[in-house]
Design a protein around this motif. Structure first.
Motif, PDB file in Angstrom:
ATOM      1  N   UNK A 120      -6.194  34.628 -94.797  1.00 27.84           N
ATOM      2  CA  UNK A 120      -7.626  34.563 -94.575  1.00 27.84           C
ATOM      3  C   UNK A 120      -8.181  35.060 -93.367  1.00 27.84           C
ATOM      4  N   UNK A 121      -9.574  35.229 -93.158  1.00 30.29           N
ATOM      5  CA  UNK A 121     -10.040  35.671 -91.990  1.00 30.29           C
ATOM      6  C   UNK A 121      -9.709  34.673 -90.750  1.00 30.29           C
ATOM      7  N   UNK A 122      -9.942  33.412 -91.201  1.00 24.22           N
ATOM      8  CA  UNK A 122      -9.590  32.690 -90.151  1.00 24.22           C
ATOM      9  C   UNK A 122      -8.183  32.757 -89.367  1.00 24.22           C
ATOM     10  N   UNK A 123      -7.224  32.967 -90.373  1.00 27.12           N
ATOM     11  CA  UNK A 123      -5.930  33.165 -90.001  1.00 27.12           C
ATOM     12  C   UNK A 123      -5.627  34.379 -89.037  1.00 27.12           C
ATOM     13  N   UNK A 124      -6.674  35.423 -89.634  1.00 26.20           N
ATOM     14  CA  UNK A 124      -6.441  36.718 -88.830  1.00 26.20           C
ATOM     15  C   UNK A 124      -6.883  36.602 -87.282  1.00 26.20           C
ATOM     16  N   UNK A 125      -8.106  36.030 -87.257  1.00 27.71           N
ATOM     17  CA  UNK A 125      -8.655  35.531 -85.847  1.00 27.71           C
ATOM     18  C   UNK A 125      -7.702  34.825 -84.907  1.00 27.71           C
ATOM     19  N   UNK A 126      -7.012  33.746 -85.494  1.00 26.71           N
ATOM     20  CA  UNK A 126      -6.058  32.904 -84.962  1.00 26.71           C
ATOM     21  C   UNK A 126      -5.065  33.654 -84.282  1.00 26.71           C
ATOM     22  N   UNK A 127      -4.674  34.701 -85.387  1.00 30.18           N
ATOM     23  CA  UNK A 127      -3.386  35.519 -84.735  1.00 30.18           C
ATOM     24  C   UNK A 127      -3.890  36.434 -83.567  1.00 30.18           C
ATOM     25  N   UNK A 128      -4.817  37.070 -83.558  1.00 24.21           N
ATOM     26  CA  UNK A 128      -5.507  37.712 -82.439  1.00 24.21           C
ATOM     27  C   UNK A 128      -5.752  36.865 -81.040  1.00 24.21           C
ATOM     28  N   UNK A 129      -6.205  35.658 -81.285  1.00 23.69           N
ATOM     29  CA  UNK A 129      -6.251  34.729 -80.063  1.00 23.69           C
ATOM     30  C   UNK A 129      -4.905  34.362 -79.609  1.00 23.69           C
ATOM     31  N   UNK A 130      -3.964  33.932 -80.654  1.00 27.83           N
ATOM     32  CA  UNK A 130      -2.628  33.383 -80.048  1.00 27.83           C
ATOM     33  C   UNK A 130      -1.768  34.746 -79.486  1.00 27.83           C
ATOM     34  N   UNK A 131      -1.894  35.577 -80.001  1.00 32.68           N
ATOM     35  CA  UNK A 131      -1.117  36.791 -79.434  1.00 32.68           C
ATOM     36  C   UNK A 131      -1.308  37.045 -78.173  1.00 32.68           C
ATOM     37  N   UNK A 132      -2.487  36.773 -77.617  1.00 30.36           N
ATOM     38  CA  UNK A 132      -2.831  36.876 -76.139  1.00 30.36           C
ATOM     39  C   UNK A 132      -1.606  35.941 -75.225  1.00 30.36           C
ATOM     40  N   UNK A 133      -1.345  35.037 -75.669  1.00 31.41           N
ATOM     41  CA  UNK A 133      -0.278  34.082 -75.087  1.00 31.41           C
ATOM     42  C   UNK A 133       0.870  35.148 -74.844  1.00 31.41           C
TER      43      UNK A 133
END
Length: 347
Positions: free
Chosen positions: A238-251
């Motif tokens: 989903x688009x929401x899952x894609x967004x969350x990946x981008x945010x989480x990858x920053x960790x």
């Protein structure tokens, strides 16, 4: 009551003399108790079947977009000037593809010069963004998500960077069809298919792991100078899952580290899109939401919304995508291209 009398009258009526049946008394009896026979009954009109909802031809809006595109520059005849500034987050364009540095990376990755294909743009975009920020050199540690059989891992190792190359667990990749479609990496043989890095150096500098982009392990947090994904996070459901990946990858980055991602971008609608499923299409408003969220977390990201004005920018490759020019393509009823995001983690 009338129906009961009718049952009694009809059998008798049929045997009465014709003279009586034609009398005035008989007429009154017929009027009261006998249903007249209609010589020519009205024909039953068949009900008009409901009109089926008209199915929209997905090519109509795509061709309308293509017809409305007006190219300005012929970059084949007049190549763009050399780039003098750092890349920003941006869309795939012919102008960028025809720059000297992008043509260099095209050839370096084993493709032919002048090939106008968005996948090559993605690889060159990621490589150039990392190269000009000092990431592709010895002593830098990079993390690749869903590396598949892309040439980036080998290119980065050839420049001296150490890499953790990740992809889906084999069973999950098989279930999603990535293994059969050769888009899943399963060891060093997949990473260096184009022979872009010395095999000994590749094994010295690259470690291969399996990873779930929807559930990034904490053991990867805070270790990397840079990370990347190439057209991967639109496949997370989903688009929401894609967004969350981008945010989480920053960790996963050290302070000041660089993340570069490319994904599918819906050029023709900022309203309707494909927002769930195997491949989703990010709209401008989705990308703006990602940028706003990253900036609110203290990260640095800027974007250039230039959509391109070359002849190749106005050509839409239709399924099954056999055209040599493939900067834009049709997915369902939308015109799609690639977009790249460059993010620097907060210091």
């Amino acid at each position: 009551m009338k129906s009961s009398i009718l049952k009694l009258v009809l059998p008798v009526w049929r045997v009465l003399p014709a003279e009586f049946r034609q009398s005035s008394l008989a007429a009154k009896i017929r009027q009261q108790f006998i249903v007249p026979v209609v010589a020519h009954p009205v024909a039953q009109v068949e009900p008009t079947p409901p009109v089926a909802a008209e199915v929209e031809d997905p090519l109509i809006p795509v061709r309308a977009w293509q017809d409305g595109f007006k190219p300005v520059h012929d970059y084949l005849q007049s190549p763009p000037p050399a780039r003098t500034e750092l890349l920003q987050s941006s869309m795939c364009t012919e102008q960028m593809m025809r720059t000297e540095v992008f043509q260099y990376w095209t050839a370096r990755m084993g493709d032919r010069p002048g090939h106008m294909h968005r996948k090559i743009w993605e690889w060159a975009f990621i490589t150039q963004a990392l190269k000009e920020r000092g990431m592709l050199q010895e002593g830098q540690l990079g993390l690749g998500f869903a590396v598949g059989t892309e040439p980036l891992t080998a290119i980065f190792a050839a420049h001296g960077a150490s890499i953790i190359a990740t992809d889906l667990f084999t069973e999950e990749a098989q279930a999603k069809g990535w293994v059969d479609s050769t888009q899943h990496a399963n060891g060093f043989e997949a990473i260096n298919q184009r022979n872009l890095c010395d095999e000994k150096e590749l094994r010295r500098l690259v470690e291969f792991k399996f990873a779930d982009m929807n559930n990034i392990s904490e053991e990867l947090h805070g270790k990397f100078d840079f990370l990347w994904s190439s057209c991967a996070f639109e496949h997370l459901g989903s688009i929401e899952h894609g967004k969350q990946f981008v945010y989480n990858a920053m960790h996963c980055l050290k302070p000041g580290g660089i993340a570069v991602h490319t994904t599918e971008f819906n050029m023709s609608s900022n309203d309707n899109t494909v927002d769930t499923g195997a491949t989703v299409l990010f709209r401008k408003r989705d990308i703006e939401d990602i940028i706003t969220t990253l900036q609110s977390q203290g990260h640095q990201i800027e974007i250039d919304w230039d959509e391109g004005d070359g002849f190749a920018d106005g050509h839409v490759d239709m399924a099954p995508y056999v055209q040599d020019t493939h900067l834009r393509l049709q997915i369902e009823k939308y015109v799609v291209t690639s977009i790249g995001l460059i993010v620097q983690k907060a210091a």
